[in-house]
Design an enzyme around this catalytic site. Structure first.
Site, mmCIF file in Angstrom:
data_model
loop_
_atom_site.group_PDB
_atom_site.id
_atom_site.type_symbol
_atom_site.label_atom_id
_atom_site.label_comp_id
_atom_site.label_asym_id
_atom_site.label_seq_id
_atom_site.Cartn_x
_atom_site.Cartn_y
_atom_site.Cartn_z
ATOM 1 N N ASP A 114 -13.611 10.216 -9.365
ATOM 2 C CA ASP A 114 -13.108 10.673 -10.666
ATOM 3 C C ASP A 114 -13.809 11.920 -11.173
ATOM 4 O O ASP A 114 -13.272 12.659 -11.990
ATOM 5 C CB ASP A 114 -13.237 9.553 -11.695
ATOM 6 C CG ASP A 114 -12.238 8.458 -11.390
ATOM 7 O OD1 ASP A 114 -12.504 7.651 -10.482
ATOM 8 O OD2 ASP A 114 -11.159 8.450 -12.014
ATOM 9 N N ARG A 131 -8.763 9.083 -21.694
ATOM 10 C CA ARG A 131 -9.771 8.439 -20.833
ATOM 11 C C ARG A 131 -10.864 9.473 -20.553
ATOM 12 O O ARG A 131 -10.562 10.636 -20.311
ATOM 13 C CB ARG A 131 -9.170 7.945 -19.508
ATOM 14 C CG ARG A 131 -8.326 6.684 -19.676
ATOM 15 C CD ARG A 131 -7.963 6.041 -18.359
ATOM 16 N NE ARG A 131 -9.037 5.217 -17.818
ATOM 17 C CZ ARG A 131 -8.956 4.621 -16.624
ATOM 18 N NH1 ARG A 131 -7.873 4.765 -15.865
ATOM 19 N NH2 ARG A 131 -9.953 3.871 -16.192
ATOM 20 N N ARG A 135 -2.690 5.486 -13.386
ATOM 21 C CA ARG A 135 -4.142 5.530 -13.242
ATOM 22 C C ARG A 135 -4.496 6.224 -11.929
ATOM 23 O O ARG A 135 -3.632 6.513 -11.104
ATOM 24 C CB ARG A 135 -4.775 4.129 -13.384
ATOM 25 C CG ARG A 135 -3.957 2.944 -13.020
ATOM 26 C CD ARG A 135 -3.978 2.565 -11.601
ATOM 27 N NE ARG A 135 -5.267 2.834 -11.019
ATOM 28 C CZ ARG A 135 -5.435 3.303 -9.822
ATOM 29 N NH1 ARG A 135 -4.398 3.560 -9.062
ATOM 30 N NH2 ARG A 135 -6.627 3.522 -9.337
ATOM 31 N N GLY A 136 -5.807 6.510 -11.792
ATOM 32 C CA GLY A 136 -6.260 7.306 -10.652
ATOM 33 C C GLY A 136 -6.357 8.756 -11.087
ATOM 34 O O GLY A 136 -5.450 9.292 -11.740
ATOM 35 N N ASN A 191 -17.046 7.054 -9.477
ATOM 36 C CA ASN A 191 -15.808 6.419 -8.999
ATOM 37 C C ASN A 191 -15.783 4.982 -9.522
ATOM 38 O O ASN A 191 -16.734 4.511 -10.168
ATOM 39 C CB ASN A 191 -15.737 6.465 -7.470
ATOM 40 C CG ASN A 191 -14.363 6.046 -6.951
ATOM 41 O OD1 ASN A 191 -13.347 6.514 -7.476
ATOM 42 N ND2 ASN A 191 -14.308 5.175 -5.975
ATOM 43 N N LYS A 192 -14.719 4.294 -9.222
ATOM 44 C CA LYS A 192 -14.501 2.921 -9.695
ATOM 45 C C LYS A 192 -15.734 2.046 -9.527
ATOM 46 O O LYS A 192 -16.420 2.115 -8.492
ATOM 47 C CB LYS A 192 -13.305 2.358 -8.929
ATOM 48 C CG LYS A 192 -12.926 0.936 -9.235
ATOM 49 C CD LYS A 192 -12.703 0.675 -10.714
ATOM 50 C CE LYS A 192 -11.733 1.624 -11.376
ATOM 51 N NZ LYS A 192 -11.801 1.575 -12.862
HETATM 52 O O1 MRU Z 1 -9.568 3.027 -13.534
HETATM 53 P P1 MRU Z 1 -8.729 3.710 -12.490
HETATM 54 O O2 MRU Z 1 -7.810 2.769 -11.777
HETATM 55 O O3 MRU Z 1 -8.022 4.922 -13.027
HETATM 56 O O4 MRU Z 1 -9.801 4.221 -11.427
HETATM 57 C C1 MRU Z 1 -9.344 4.857 -10.285
HETATM 58 C C2 MRU Z 1 -10.417 5.213 -9.349
HETATM 59 O O5 MRU Z 1 -11.577 5.006 -9.601
HETATM 60 C C3 MRU Z 1 -10.015 5.963 -8.127
HETATM 61 O O6 MRU Z 1 -10.825 5.598 -7.053
HETATM 62 C C4 MRU Z 1 -10.197 7.458 -8.419
HETATM 63 O O7 MRU Z 1 -9.502 7.817 -9.560
HETATM 64 C C5 MRU Z 1 -9.796 8.281 -7.287
HETATM 65 S S1 MRU Z 1 -8.031 8.366 -7.118
HETATM 66 C C6 MRU Z 1 -7.803 9.506 -5.888
#
Ligand code: MRU
Length: 351
Positions: free
Chosen positions: A241, A90, A47-48, A251-252
């Site tokens: 993202d 995703r 993830r990320g 973002n998250k």
């Molecule tokens: O749902 P995730 O864990 O994939 O979400 C990740 C995030 O929101 C990160 O902050 C984002 O991808 C940036 S990673 C450099």
């Protein structure tokens, strides 16, 4: 290099560190089927945003190996279908479609300009996926170094989700900045939002900071206001993202709340991302598709129900922080300050 790698290409296989099991267990999964790679992205083995893109690139390399096509046209068609399949894994991180489009264009151009065999093209696709992986390391290091201009010699920062080595080939983005500050001998301390509901901050960011011996403290997401009002906080650092053309950032979930609290306390709010996270085709964050995930992520904690049966749940995995709350966007090409619309456009045109 880190002691751990979240993504590795070994002997025509993709190896992923299963991030769902961290920090308790370090376990790897090997992949030889692109559909299983898509599933690994959906179920968050990996993830990320940058890591999702790199994984998809290797997923396409696997699809190339899996293809039994005997003509170039049929082979390219197999790749196209695999790319579309992977793209559905995703929706929010644009790095996913960026990497797939890049590899598909590369394959089509290679097939057109060279008199190549299908097996030579298969090898070239693997090499190109590996090149994206290698380039990501340089990108993360560059943006982390640019950002040092914003990080004082002694700094207290707040960070959301996880954005470290696990989300990239190494270093990562926002936590890459923290790591480089630490490597440069700055006295940096990072408060890590635990990041409900998947707890990337508590499990992954804390695991990384412990590994690199970087001073850190985990807080619950709701504590950031109290921390900002009672401690000297120099900056908030987050990854992202997808960035729309006007500088709105997805973002998250919880990032927007953090940005609002930062504004209330006059704390600068910095977003770090590679250029591959910029989506200039979207005018504003309103156009960003926000992933909604299963209710069980909220209704259960470690397999135990915490809500009454059938409790209604809304579980958006991301939110959009309007550009007006973002002090700067840090990329491998430098730091971008508002107004973002013209500056991001200029940056993309000159890259
Ligand atoms: O749902 P995730 O864990 O994939 O979400 C990740 C995030 O929101 C990160 O902050 C984002 O991808 C940036 S990673 C450099």
């Amino acid at each position: 290099m880190s002691a751990f790698r979240s993504i590795e290409w070994i002997n025509d296989r993709l190896r992923l560190l299963d991030q769902r099991q961290l920090p308790k267990t370090i376990a790897y999964c090997d992949y030889t089927d692109y559909r299983a790679v898509a599933d690994a992205i959906t179920t968050m083995v990996v993830r990320g945003a940058p890591a999702i893109g790199l994984t998809a690139a290797f997923g396409l390399a696997i699809a190339a190996h899996q293809s039994t096509a005997t003509t170039m046209a049929a082979f390219l068609q197999d790749l196209q279908l695999a790319g579309e399949y992977l793209m559905r894994s995703r929706p929010t991180a644009v790095n996913l479609s960026w990497a797939i489009k890049h590899l598909l264009q590369y394959a089509n151009a290679f097939a057109e300009t060279e008199k190549v065999s299908i097996s030579a093209l298969k090898q070239a696709i693997v090499q190109e996926a590996q090149a994206l992986y290698d380039a990501d390391l340089e990108v993360c290091k560059q943006l982390s170094h640019h950002a040092q201009a914003l990080i004082p010699q002694a700094a207290n920062v707040i960070h959301h989700c996880n954005t470290g080595s696990l989300v990239a080939s190494d270093y990562g983005t926002a936590l890459g900045i923290v790591r480089v500050a630490h490597e440069q001998g700055k006295g940096i301390h990072v408060f890590l939002d635990e990041t409900r509901p998947r707890l990337q901050g508590a499990s992954l960011s804390a695991f990384e900071m412990k590994t690199f011996d970087i001073p850190h403290t985990v807080i619950v997401d709701g504590a950031s206001g109290y921390v900002m009002s009672t401690r000297q906080i120099d900056a908030c650092l987050v990854g992202c993202d997808r960035v729309a053309a006007n500088g709105d950032v997805a973002n998250k979930i919880g990032t927007y709340n953090l940005a609002l609290v930062a504004r209330a306390h006059n704390v600068p709010f910095y977003v770090a991302c590679p250029l591959s996270t910029l989506d200039m085709s979207l005018a504003s964050g309103k156009e960003i598709k926000i992933e909604e995930r299963a209710a069980i992520e909220i209704t259960e904690v470690q397999g135990q129900p915490i809500t009454p049966d059938a409790t209604p749940v809304f579980n958006p995995a991301f939110d959009v922080t309007p550009a007006e709350y973002i002090s700067a966007i840090i990329t491998e090409k430098g730091i971008v300050y508002p107004p973002y619309l013209t500056k991001l456009k200029h940056l993309m045109q000159s890259s």
